[in-house]
Design an enzyme around this catalytic site. Structure first.
Site, PDB file in Angstrom:
ATOM      1  N   LYS A  33      -8.872   0.466  -8.731  1.00  0.00           N
ATOM      2  CA  LYS A  33      -9.150   0.601  -7.179  1.00  0.00           C
ATOM      3  C   LYS A  33      -8.119   1.552  -6.836  1.00  0.00           C
ATOM      4  O   LYS A  33      -7.196   1.981  -7.405  1.00  0.00           O
ATOM      5  CB  LYS A  33      -8.839  -0.925  -6.776  1.00  0.00           C
ATOM      6  CG  LYS A  33      -7.512  -1.323  -6.863  1.00  0.00           C
ATOM      7  CD  LYS A  33      -7.342  -2.842  -6.591  1.00  0.00           C
ATOM      8  CE  LYS A  33      -5.977  -3.443  -6.743  1.00  0.00           C
ATOM      9  NZ  LYS A  33      -5.781  -4.753  -6.618  1.00  0.00           N
ATOM     10  N   ARG A 129      -4.882 -16.568   0.075  1.00  0.00           N
ATOM     11  CA  ARG A 129      -5.381 -15.353   0.550  1.00  0.00           C
ATOM     12  C   ARG A 129      -6.559 -15.192   0.460  1.00  0.00           C
ATOM     13  O   ARG A 129      -7.511 -15.689   1.266  1.00  0.00           O
ATOM     14  CB  ARG A 129      -4.553 -13.935  -0.065  1.00  0.00           C
ATOM     15  CG  ARG A 129      -4.976 -12.671   0.765  1.00  0.00           C
ATOM     16  CD  ARG A 129      -4.492 -11.558  -0.031  1.00  0.00           C
ATOM     17  NE  ARG A 129      -4.831 -11.433  -1.598  1.00  0.00           N
ATOM     18  CZ  ARG A 129      -4.564 -10.426  -2.353  1.00  0.00           C
ATOM     19  NH1 ARG A 129      -3.754  -9.529  -2.010  1.00  0.00           N
ATOM     20  NH2 ARG A 129      -4.972 -10.515  -3.675  1.00  0.00           N
ATOM     21  N   TYR A 253      16.463  17.695   9.088  1.00  0.00           N
ATOM     22  CA  TYR A 253      16.445  16.960  10.281  1.00  0.00           C
ATOM     23  C   TYR A 253      17.216  16.124  10.443  1.00  0.00           C
ATOM     24  O   TYR A 253      17.833  15.146   9.494  1.00  0.00           O
ATOM     25  CB  TYR A 253      14.970  16.369  10.498  1.00  0.00           C
ATOM     26  CG  TYR A 253      14.182  17.180  10.609  1.00  0.00           C
ATOM     27  CD1 TYR A 253      13.722  18.109  11.807  1.00  0.00           C
ATOM     28  CD2 TYR A 253      12.921  17.347   9.624  1.00  0.00           C
ATOM     29  CE1 TYR A 253      12.430  18.692  11.947  1.00  0.00           C
ATOM     30  CE2 TYR A 253      11.828  18.179   9.824  1.00  0.00           C
ATOM     31  CZ  TYR A 253      11.603  18.863  11.076  1.00  0.00           C
ATOM     32  OH  TYR A 253      10.621  19.747  11.198  1.00  0.00           O
ATOM     33  N   MET A 301       8.132  16.870   6.362  1.00  0.00           N
ATOM     34  CA  MET A 301       6.701  16.666   6.175  1.00  0.00           C
ATOM     35  C   MET A 301       6.392  17.535   4.849  1.00  0.00           C
ATOM     36  O   MET A 301       5.470  16.873   3.972  1.00  0.00           O
ATOM     37  CB  MET A 301       5.831  17.050   7.229  1.00  0.00           C
ATOM     38  CG  MET A 301       4.335  16.904   7.197  1.00  0.00           C
ATOM     39  SD  MET A 301       3.495  17.315   8.423  1.00  0.00           S
ATOM     40  CE  MET A 301       4.066  16.597   9.757  1.00  0.00           C
TER      41      MET A 301
HETATM   42  C1  LIG Z   1      -5.213  -5.258  -7.739  1.00  0.00           C
HETATM   43  C2  LIG Z   1      -5.734  -6.608  -8.486  1.00  0.00           C
HETATM   44  C3  LIG Z   1      -5.315  -6.586 -10.056  1.00  0.00           C
HETATM   45  C4  LIG Z   1      -4.213  -5.707 -10.652  1.00  0.00           C
HETATM   46  O1  LIG Z   1      -2.874  -6.219 -10.387  1.00  0.00           O
HETATM   47  P1  LIG Z   1      -1.594  -5.472 -11.068  1.00  0.00           P
HETATM   48  O2  LIG Z   1      -0.306  -6.369 -10.265  1.00  0.00           O
HETATM   49  O3  LIG Z   1      -1.714  -4.090 -10.417  1.00  0.00           O
HETATM   50  O4  LIG Z   1      -1.845  -5.395 -12.314  1.00  0.00           O
HETATM   51  C5  LIG Z   1      -5.687  -7.833 -10.775  1.00  0.00           C
HETATM   52  N1  LIG Z   1      -6.343  -8.825 -10.078  1.00  0.00           N
HETATM   53  C6  LIG Z   1      -6.847  -8.496  -8.749  1.00  0.00           C
HETATM   54  C7  LIG Z   1      -7.892  -9.644  -8.021  1.00  0.00           C
HETATM   55  C8  LIG Z   1      -6.394  -7.516  -7.962  1.00  0.00           C
HETATM   56  O5  LIG Z   1      -7.054  -7.553  -6.693  1.00  0.00           O
END
Ligand SMILES: *Cc1c(COP(=O)(O)O)cnc(C)c1O
Length: 361
Positions: A33, A129, A253, A301
């Site tokens: 992701k 969550r 800066y 930046m």
């Molecule tokens: C993002 C995610 C993971 C991966 O978590 P890491 O800590 O990066 O290994 C696993 N399960 C779910 C449901 C996630 O959203």
């Protein structure tokens, strides 16, 4: 051409995936992701495709990007569908979906797929969550298991504090998960990266490594975890200017750093618009020509400034490593009071250059 770039070692990515699967002892969802945590989802998925049991993404847009690139491994939507009208796409592209809320369960039950769907039912074991409550979960698990429109059901949950090795919350969540799945003989999925690396007593059939695939540790630097991961990203750039700074003069800066003695300063083509933390304090480690030194002054930046007083050979064109093997992304993140997750996902503007694996294993 601007020299800021991220070198991505796809062989290291493969090694980390195989390590995660070995630690898990079963199958592993490679979590790609957020553009593979800033590493480029398509290239990373292509490198992992020969070995990955499945990929994990946050939303259907990310899943379709992989399908369009020709990835035909299973792809799991980690938060499920966000609108019911995604179900026909899930069906058509053979995606796997999490079901984590009562409204998703209702939408799924009301939908008649062309081919039976693969569903991962999520329990809220304490993170509060996503996920069904333990009271809702058992009944839903039984109902989906009996539903002919559902090809298979995996029971899953997610850990809130697995990166805190001195907390007993992971054990508490695991006990809630075990109790909720006691009468279920289908597959389970529980472990993320910190659980895989730090909690060997917690097991599940499917593990879901994300951060560790990219070679970054989710733990504080002093955690007693053997260094087994291969860093995947090296963020680097070059010096585009050098200057002598007299004692008492400040750089950048806000004049945040004043030279206590005459100094030589290098200006690096890398700034917060590239994703380098704006709040990096004076003294954040960098390598110049392979030699360790530190940032001085506020990050701008497009540029940042480093101390090259002791590096006589450093000059315009010298290579600067912001993170990689050394300093690690985890170390830089801690010094900048952020996490390696946010640091890597925050990368932008820099081109990713890929090094292909020597052999696919
Ligand atoms: C993002 C995610 C993971 C991966 O978590 P890491 O800590 O990066 O290994 C696993 N399960 C779910 C449901 C996630 O959203």
């Amino acid at each position: 051409m601007r020299p800021a770039r991220a070198l991505i070692d796809l062989g290291a990515l493969q090694r980390n995936y195989l390590l995660a699967r070995q630690l898990g002892g079963g199958k592993a969802v490679a979590v790609v992701k957020a553009d593979a945590y800033g590493h480029g989802a398509v290239r990373c998925a292509q490198a992992l495709a020969p070995m990955a049991d499945a990929f994990g993404v946050a939303c259907i847009e990310e899943a379709l990007e992989l399908r369009e690139a020709g990835i035909d491994n299973p792809i799991l939507l980690l938060e499920g569908f966000l609108e019911a009208d995604e179900l026909p796409l899930i069906d058509a592209h053979g995606l796997w979906t999490v079901v984590a809320s009562p409204w998703q369960l209702t939408a799924l039950t009301d939908y008649t797929p062309r081919t039976p769907l693969t569903v991962w039912l999520k329990l809220d074991s304490g993170m509060h969550r996503l996920g069904l409550s333990p009271a809702q979960f058992g009944e839903a698990l039984q109902a989906l298991s009996r539903d002919p429109k559902i090809a298979s059901v995996t029971a899953m949950s997610h850990l809130a504090r697995a990166d805190e090795l001195d907390s007993d919350f992971s054990a508490t969540q695991h006990a809630v998960f075990e109790a909720a799945t006691r009468d279920f003989d289908g597959p389970t999925s529980f472990n993320n990266s910190p659980a895989l690396l730090g909690w060997p007593g917690i097991r599940s059939d499917w593990v879901r490594p994300g951060l560790m695939l990219y070679g970054a540790s989710p733990f504080p630097l002093d955690a007693p975890i053997p260094h087994v991961l291969s860093p995947v990203m090296q963020l680097e750039s070059r010096l585009i200017a050098v200057r002598d700074l007299p004692a008492g003069e400040a750089v950048g800066y806000g004049a945040r750093f004043t030279a206590p003695a005459p100094m030589r300063i290098g200006v690096v083509a890398m700034g917060y618009a590239d994703g380098y933390p704006q709040l990096a304090p004076n003294g954040t480690p960098v390598l110049v020509d392979g030699q360790p030194t530190r940032t001085v002054g506020r990050v701008s930046m497009d540029m940042l400034t480093v101390d090259i007083t002791a590096l006589a050979k450093a000059d315009v064109g010298s290579r600067v490593v912001l993170w990689g093997s050394r300093p690690s992304a985890t170390e830089v993140a801690h010094i900048c009071q952020t996490s390696p997750y946010a640091l890597l996902c925050g990368l932008k503007r820099v081109a990713c250059l890929y090094r292909d694996p020597e052999s696919v294993g």
